[in-house]
Design a protein around this motif. Structure first.
Motif, mmCIF file in Angstrom:
data_model
loop_
_atom_site.group_PDB
_atom_site.id
_atom_site.type_symbol
_atom_site.label_atom_id
_atom_site.label_comp_id
_atom_site.label_asym_id
_atom_site.label_seq_id
_atom_site.Cartn_x
_atom_site.Cartn_y
_atom_site.Cartn_z
ATOM 1 N N GLU A 207 92.329 46.537 -16.172
ATOM 2 C CA GLU A 207 92.234 47.494 -17.746
ATOM 3 C C GLU A 207 90.799 47.167 -17.392
ATOM 4 O OE1 GLU A 207 96.500 45.845 -19.363
ATOM 5 O OE2 GLU A 207 94.843 45.034 -19.435
ATOM 6 N N PHE A 208 89.655 46.701 -17.191
ATOM 7 C CA PHE A 208 88.375 46.588 -17.693
ATOM 8 C C PHE A 208 87.713 47.303 -16.024
ATOM 9 C CE2 PHE A 208 90.733 43.168 -20.224
ATOM 10 C CZ PHE A 208 90.208 43.691 -21.115
ATOM 11 N N ARG A 209 86.820 48.192 -16.170
ATOM 12 C CA ARG A 209 86.356 48.890 -14.879
ATOM 13 C C ARG A 209 84.802 47.310 -14.840
ATOM 14 N NH1 ARG A 209 84.330 55.209 -16.079
ATOM 15 N NH2 ARG A 209 83.033 53.986 -17.116
ATOM 16 N N ALA A 210 84.265 47.866 -13.954
ATOM 17 C CA ALA A 210 82.961 47.156 -13.459
ATOM 18 C C ALA A 210 82.893 47.927 -11.918
ATOM 19 C CB ALA A 210 83.948 45.878 -12.671
ATOM 20 N N PRO A 211 81.298 47.839 -11.671
ATOM 21 C CA PRO A 211 80.226 49.215 -10.550
ATOM 22 C C PRO A 211 81.089 48.056 -9.684
ATOM 23 C CG PRO A 211 79.260 47.822 -12.590
ATOM 24 C CD PRO A 211 80.358 47.559 -12.862
ATOM 25 N N LEU A 212 80.674 49.478 -8.944
ATOM 26 C CA LEU A 212 80.670 48.351 -7.508
ATOM 27 C C LEU A 212 79.755 47.833 -6.470
ATOM 28 C CD1 LEU A 212 82.738 50.591 -5.834
ATOM 29 C CD2 LEU A 212 83.462 48.413 -5.568
ATOM 30 N N GLU A 213 78.235 48.626 -7.404
ATOM 31 C CA GLU A 213 77.478 48.702 -6.796
ATOM 32 C C GLU A 213 76.211 48.443 -8.550
ATOM 33 O OE1 GLU A 213 75.588 51.918 -5.165
ATOM 34 O OE2 GLU A 213 76.653 52.288 -3.764
ATOM 35 N N PRO A 214 75.486 47.277 -8.011
ATOM 36 C CA PRO A 214 74.623 46.923 -9.431
ATOM 37 C C PRO A 214 74.012 47.645 -10.475
ATOM 38 C CG PRO A 214 73.864 45.077 -7.264
ATOM 39 C CD PRO A 214 74.671 46.098 -6.467
ATOM 40 N N ASN B 146 81.210 39.391 -14.546
ATOM 41 C CA ASN B 146 80.657 39.442 -15.651
ATOM 42 C C ASN B 146 79.523 38.332 -15.484
ATOM 43 O OD1 ASN B 146 81.384 41.843 -16.878
ATOM 44 N ND2 ASN B 146 82.363 40.641 -18.066
ATOM 45 N N MET B 147 80.020 37.215 -15.536
ATOM 46 C CA MET B 147 79.640 35.990 -14.831
ATOM 47 C C MET B 147 78.095 35.699 -14.097
ATOM 48 S SD MET B 147 82.277 33.464 -16.639
ATOM 49 C CE MET B 147 81.102 32.137 -15.339
ATOM 50 N N ARG B 148 79.079 36.770 -13.195
ATOM 51 C CA ARG B 148 78.284 36.758 -11.806
ATOM 52 C C ARG B 148 77.151 37.538 -11.770
ATOM 53 N NH1 ARG B 148 83.606 36.785 -9.108
ATOM 54 N NH2 ARG B 148 82.607 38.522 -8.703
ATOM 55 N N TYR B 149 77.628 38.484 -12.726
ATOM 56 C CA TYR B 149 76.961 39.948 -12.368
ATOM 57 C C TYR B 149 75.174 39.680 -12.647
ATOM 58 C CZ TYR B 149 74.507 44.584 -12.924
ATOM 59 O OH TYR B 149 73.797 45.802 -12.810
ATOM 60 N N ASN B 150 74.434 40.144 -11.907
ATOM 61 C CA ASN B 150 72.194 40.194 -12.285
ATOM 62 C C ASN B 150 71.983 41.486 -12.405
ATOM 63 O OD1 ASN B 150 70.159 39.859 -12.725
ATOM 64 N ND2 ASN B 150 70.047 37.913 -10.627
ATOM 65 N N TYR B 151 71.791 42.398 -12.946
ATOM 66 C CA TYR B 151 71.197 43.511 -13.111
ATOM 67 C C TYR B 151 69.750 43.643 -11.862
ATOM 68 C CZ TYR B 151 68.833 47.597 -14.193
ATOM 69 O OH TYR B 151 68.343 49.590 -13.961
ATOM 70 N N PHE B 152 68.962 42.617 -11.770
ATOM 71 C CA PHE B 152 67.893 42.583 -11.445
ATOM 72 C C PHE B 152 68.409 41.910 -9.191
ATOM 73 C CE2 PHE B 152 66.790 40.944 -15.171
ATOM 74 C CZ PHE B 152 65.889 42.275 -15.812
ATOM 75 N N THR B 153 69.565 41.726 -9.218
ATOM 76 C CA THR B 153 69.809 41.721 -7.389
ATOM 77 C C THR B 153 69.192 42.883 -6.761
ATOM 78 O OG1 THR B 153 71.528 40.664 -8.020
ATOM 79 C CG2 THR B 153 71.740 41.212 -6.029
ATOM 80 N N GLY B 154 68.376 42.443 -6.348
ATOM 81 C CA GLY B 154 67.427 43.029 -4.876
ATOM 82 C C GLY B 154 66.432 43.735 -5.229
ATOM 83 N N MET B 155 66.190 43.349 -6.052
ATOM 84 C CA MET B 155 64.697 44.463 -7.283
ATOM 85 C C MET B 155 63.397 43.249 -6.475
ATOM 86 S SD MET B 155 65.353 45.754 -10.631
ATOM 87 C CE MET B 155 66.381 46.765 -11.093
ATOM 88 N N ILE C 204 61.442 44.791 -10.784
ATOM 89 C CA ILE C 204 61.829 43.699 -11.774
ATOM 90 C C ILE C 204 60.956 43.531 -13.722
ATOM 91 C CG2 ILE C 204 61.947 41.045 -13.109
ATOM 92 C CD1 ILE C 204 63.532 40.421 -10.118
ATOM 93 N N GLN C 205 59.272 43.634 -12.765
ATOM 94 C CA GLN C 205 58.483 43.793 -14.202
ATOM 95 C C GLN C 205 58.408 45.008 -14.765
ATOM 96 O OE1 GLN C 205 54.754 42.607 -12.726
ATOM 97 N NE2 GLN C 205 54.263 43.080 -15.196
ATOM 98 N N GLU C 206 58.573 45.785 -13.427
ATOM 99 C CA GLU C 206 59.061 47.580 -14.738
ATOM 100 C C GLU C 206 60.132 47.679 -15.170
ATOM 101 O OE1 GLU C 206 57.793 50.832 -15.040
ATOM 102 O OE2 GLU C 206 56.510 49.948 -14.475
ATOM 103 N N GLN C 207 60.804 47.451 -15.138
ATOM 104 C CA GLN C 207 61.852 47.222 -15.370
ATOM 105 C C GLN C 207 62.450 46.007 -16.959
ATOM 106 O OE1 GLN C 207 64.862 49.199 -15.398
ATOM 107 N NE2 GLN C 207 64.438 49.809 -13.462
ATOM 108 N N GLN C 208 61.540 45.737 -17.085
ATOM 109 C CA GLN C 208 61.167 44.854 -17.944
ATOM 110 C C GLN C 208 59.978 44.911 -19.709
ATOM 111 O OE1 GLN C 208 61.030 40.998 -16.001
ATOM 112 N NE2 GLN C 208 63.004 40.414 -16.562
ATOM 113 N N ARG C 209 60.373 45.835 -18.759
ATOM 114 C CA ARG C 209 59.016 47.076 -20.030
ATOM 115 C C ARG C 209 59.097 47.421 -20.861
ATOM 116 N NH1 ARG C 209 57.344 51.644 -19.049
ATOM 117 N NH2 ARG C 209 58.257 52.283 -17.249
ATOM 118 N N PRO C 210 58.663 47.122 -22.161
ATOM 119 C CA PRO C 210 59.640 47.616 -23.934
ATOM 120 C C PRO C 210 60.094 48.937 -23.817
ATOM 121 C CG PRO C 210 57.192 46.000 -24.465
ATOM 122 C CD PRO C 210 57.176 47.006 -22.685
#
Length: 201
Positions: free
Chosen positions: A38-45, A66-75, A80-86
């Protein structure tokens, strides 16, 4: 019923106790789990802007995900620095806000700073007034913009600017370049209207 991630997304029912829950009869995509997915999760980061490949998980397995998920995996560190810009992601074109029949807002992507975009929309909604108190119609404001003049321009500034633009765009004055004839016509029409306007009398 198939648990294929490409299946159309079911319509959520209002009795859901958890945010994002969609009551459906398909099983959890985790092997060996018999609970409802009943909950949707992406197959790829990073796949949250859709459309994309998704899988349906039960509550326990989506919590594990959700506990294992890391948006920055593979970057890389630079990515990572680019994604963290304000203002990261600000440059991407996004869905337009509803305008309810009014003039559309400026495109967010036209601004490099979110605060500039907010003030740009506000300034566009609030008409500017001349310091001398003389009123300008919408057409007169557009004509001033065509001539590249501020709303407080006087008759002398109007004539001076008109002469500059005619020298720039008229083929007899610019060495025979005829590529600006349409713009020249707009400049002449704008000047003719403005010179007879009350604000420039």
């Amino acid at each position: 019923m198939s648990a294929d991630p490409s299946d159309p997304e079911p319509i959520p029912r209002p009795r859901s106790r958890f945010h994002g829950r969609v009551e459906r009869d398909a099983p959890c995509a985790e092997p060996g789990c018999s609970e409802s997915g009943e909950f949707r999760a992406p197959l790829e980061p990073g796949n949250f802007d859709g459309p994309g490949a998704w899988r349906w998980l039960c509550l326990d397995h989506v919590r594990e995900f959700n506990m294992r998920y890391n948006y920055f995996t593979g970057m890389s560190p630079d990515e990572i620095q680019e994604q963290q810009r304000p203002t990261a992601g600000w440059e991407r074109e996004t869905r337009a806000f509803a305008t309810a029949g009014a003039d559309g807002p400026p495109r967010w992507a036209d601004f490099s700073d979110p605060l500039e975009a907010v003030s740009g929309r506000f300034n566009r909604a609030v008409p500017q007034y001349r310091r001398d108190g003389r009123q300008l119609s919408g057409e007169e404001r557009r004509d001033l913009k065509t001539l590249g003049l501020e709303i407080d321009a006087d008759r002398r500034a109007l004539r001076t600017r008109y002469s500059e633009l005619v020298r720039r765009y008229h083929p007899d004055r610019n060495g025979g370049d005829r590529t600006h004839e349409k713009l020249l016509g707009e400049v002449i029409a704008a000047y003719q209207r403005l010179k007879g306007a009350l604000a420039f009398s």
